[in-house]
Design a protein around this motif. Structure first.
Motif, mmCIF file in Angstrom:
data_model
loop_
_atom_site.group_PDB
_atom_site.id
_atom_site.type_symbol
_atom_site.label_atom_id
_atom_site.label_comp_id
_atom_site.label_asym_id
_atom_site.label_seq_id
_atom_site.Cartn_x
_atom_site.Cartn_y
_atom_site.Cartn_z
ATOM 1 N N TYR A 1 0.845 -1.201 0.000
ATOM 2 C CA TYR A 1 0.000 0.000 0.000
ATOM 3 C C TYR A 1 0.879 1.248 0.000
ATOM 4 O O TYR A 1 0.649 2.173 -0.776
ATOM 5 N N PHE A 2 1.883 1.270 0.853
ATOM 6 C CA PHE A 2 2.737 2.456 0.935
ATOM 7 C C PHE A 2 3.667 2.581 -0.278
ATOM 8 O O PHE A 2 4.197 3.658 -0.532
ATOM 9 N N THR A 3 3.828 1.515 -1.037
ATOM 10 C CA THR A 3 4.594 1.588 -2.277
ATOM 11 C C THR A 3 3.736 2.095 -3.433
ATOM 12 O O THR A 3 4.170 2.955 -4.194
ATOM 13 N N TYR A 4 2.515 1.577 -3.566
ATOM 14 C CA TYR A 4 1.697 1.862 -4.744
ATOM 15 C C TYR A 4 0.499 2.787 -4.511
ATOM 16 O O TYR A 4 0.007 3.377 -5.464
ATOM 17 N N CYS A 5 -0.003 2.892 -3.303
ATOM 18 C CA CYS A 5 -1.309 3.534 -3.089
ATOM 19 C C CYS A 5 -1.261 4.822 -2.269
ATOM 20 O O CYS A 5 -2.105 5.704 -2.450
ATOM 21 N N ALA A 6 -0.312 4.922 -1.351
ATOM 22 C CA ALA A 6 -0.304 6.043 -0.411
ATOM 23 C C ALA A 6 -0.113 7.396 -1.089
ATOM 24 O O ALA A 6 -0.569 8.408 -0.572
ATOM 25 N N GLN A 7 0.528 7.422 -2.249
ATOM 26 C CA GLN A 7 0.745 8.689 -2.935
ATOM 27 C C GLN A 7 -0.592 9.365 -3.261
ATOM 28 O O GLN A 7 -0.680 10.589 -3.259
ATOM 29 N N CYS A 8 -1.617 8.581 -3.508
ATOM 30 C CA CYS A 8 -2.934 9.146 -3.827
ATOM 31 C C CYS A 8 -3.893 9.072 -2.635
ATOM 32 O O CYS A 8 -4.571 10.040 -2.322
ATOM 33 N N HIS A 9 -3.936 7.908 -1.983
ATOM 34 C CA HIS A 9 -4.906 7.712 -0.903
ATOM 35 C C HIS A 9 -4.401 8.203 0.448
ATOM 36 O O HIS A 9 -5.168 8.264 1.407
ATOM 37 N N GLY A 10 -3.147 8.550 0.530
ATOM 38 C CA GLY A 10 -2.608 9.145 1.741
ATOM 39 C C GLY A 10 -2.094 8.141 2.757
ATOM 40 O O GLY A 10 -2.502 6.989 2.776
ATOM 41 N N LYS A 11 -1.208 8.632 3.622
ATOM 42 C CA LYS A 11 -0.639 7.750 4.649
ATOM 43 C C LYS A 11 -1.677 7.378 5.701
ATOM 44 O O LYS A 11 -1.535 6.392 6.411
ATOM 45 N N ASN A 12 -2.749 8.172 5.790
ATOM 46 C CA ASN A 12 -3.833 7.870 6.732
ATOM 47 C C ASN A 12 -5.040 7.255 6.029
ATOM 48 O O ASN A 12 -6.117 7.185 6.615
ATOM 49 N N HIS A 13 -4.870 6.862 4.783
ATOM 50 C CA HIS A 13 -5.897 6.176 3.997
ATOM 51 C C HIS A 13 -7.131 7.045 3.756
ATOM 52 O O HIS A 13 -8.198 6.550 3.442
ATOM 53 N N ASP A 14 -6.995 8.357 3.890
ATOM 54 C CA ASP A 14 -8.130 9.270 3.853
ATOM 55 C C ASP A 14 -8.310 9.993 2.518
ATOM 56 O O ASP A 14 -9.146 10.881 2.392
ATOM 57 N N GLY A 15 -7.528 9.629 1.514
ATOM 58 C CA GLY A 15 -7.641 10.273 0.206
ATOM 59 C C GLY A 15 -6.847 11.558 0.099
ATOM 60 O O GLY A 15 -6.994 12.285 -0.880
ATOM 61 N N ASN A 16 -6.007 11.833 1.080
ATOM 62 C CA ASN A 16 -5.237 13.084 1.091
ATOM 63 C C ASN A 16 -3.764 12.860 0.761
ATOM 64 O O ASN A 16 -2.894 13.482 1.369
ATOM 65 N N GLY A 17 -3.478 12.016 -0.195
ATOM 66 C CA GLY A 17 -2.097 11.832 -0.626
ATOM 67 C C GLY A 17 -1.653 13.013 -1.471
ATOM 68 O O GLY A 17 -2.466 13.725 -2.057
ATOM 69 N N THR A 18 -0.362 13.226 -1.539
ATOM 70 C CA THR A 18 0.151 14.402 -2.255
ATOM 71 C C THR A 18 -0.182 14.376 -3.744
ATOM 72 O O THR A 18 -0.543 15.395 -4.317
#
Length: 167
Positions: free
Chosen positions: A86-103
Motif C-alpha cells: 500500500y505504501f509503495t503503490y497507493c499512499a501517494q494518492c490515498h494518503g498515509k492515513n488512507h483518507d484520500g489526502n495523498g500528495t
C-alpha cells in the motif's frame, strides 16, 4: 541511348551489386545458423513457464461476485505485506492515513476516496480487486494490473479491509 544499352547498363549494375554483396558478410548468410533454426532440436520448456490457464483475462471476465481472494482471511503475514505494498503503490494518492489526502491525489478530480469509509469497507473483495486492477470508470483510480502482481493486489485488499471503518 538505345533500349538495349539501358538494359545492358542495368544488368551490369545488378551484377556489380551482387558481386559487392557477395564479397561482404551478406553474401554468406546461408552459412549462419540463424537461417536454419529448425535443424537443431528445440529446447524443452520448463513446466509452468507458459501459462495454459488463468491469467489476467480470466480475472477481467469474472463477475465481482464470483471473484474471491485466494488468501486466508485475516492472515497477519498477508496484511503486513499488503501494508508495505500500500505504501509503495497507493499512499501517494490515498494518503498515509488512507483518507484520500495523498500528495499526488490532490491534483485529481474527483479526489481519491477515503479507504476507511463504510462504502469502501463494504465493497466485496472482488469489486476492490477489479477497481485496483482495471481502474474505475468515473473515477481517477488508474488501472494497475500491469504494475502490481495478482497476489500483491490481494494483499493490498487484505490490508485495506483490515483497517475497518473510520470512527
Amino acid at each position: 541511348m538505345g533500349r538495349k544499352n539501358r538494359y545492358a547498363i542495368i544488368v551490369i549494375a545488378l551484377l556489380g551489386v551482387t558481386v559487392a554483396l557477395s564479397a561482404c558478410d551478406y553474401g554468406r548468410m546461408w552459412e549462419t545458423p540463424a537461417v536454419r533454426p529448425h535443424e537443431e532440436p528445440i529446447l524443452p520448456t520448463e513446466p509452468g513457464i507458459v501459462p495454459i490457464d488463468g491469467g489476467e483475462a480470466v480475472y477481467r471476465a469474472m463477475s465481482v461476485y464470483v471473484l474471491k481472494s485466494p488468501l486466508a482471511k485475516n492472515n497477519a503475514g498477508d496484511i503486513e505485506a499488503g501494508k508495505k505494498l500500500y505504501f509503495t503503490y497507493c499512499a501517494q494518492c490515498h494518503g498515509k492515513n488512507h483518507d484520500g489526502n495523498g500528495t499526488v491525489g490532490q491534483s485529481f478530480q474527483p479526489l481519491p476516496r477515503d479507504l476507511r469509509l463504510s462504502k469502501v469497507q463494504a465493497m466485496s473483495n472482488g469489486r476492490l480487486f477489479k477497481n485496483i486492477s482495471y481502474g474505475t470508470p468515473k473515477g481517477r483510480q488508474p488501472p494497475l494490473a500491469t504494475t502490481i502482481a495478482v497476489p500483491d493486489r490481494w494483499r493490498i485488499i487484505a490490508y485495506v479491509k483490515s483497517l475497518g471503518v473510520r470512527k
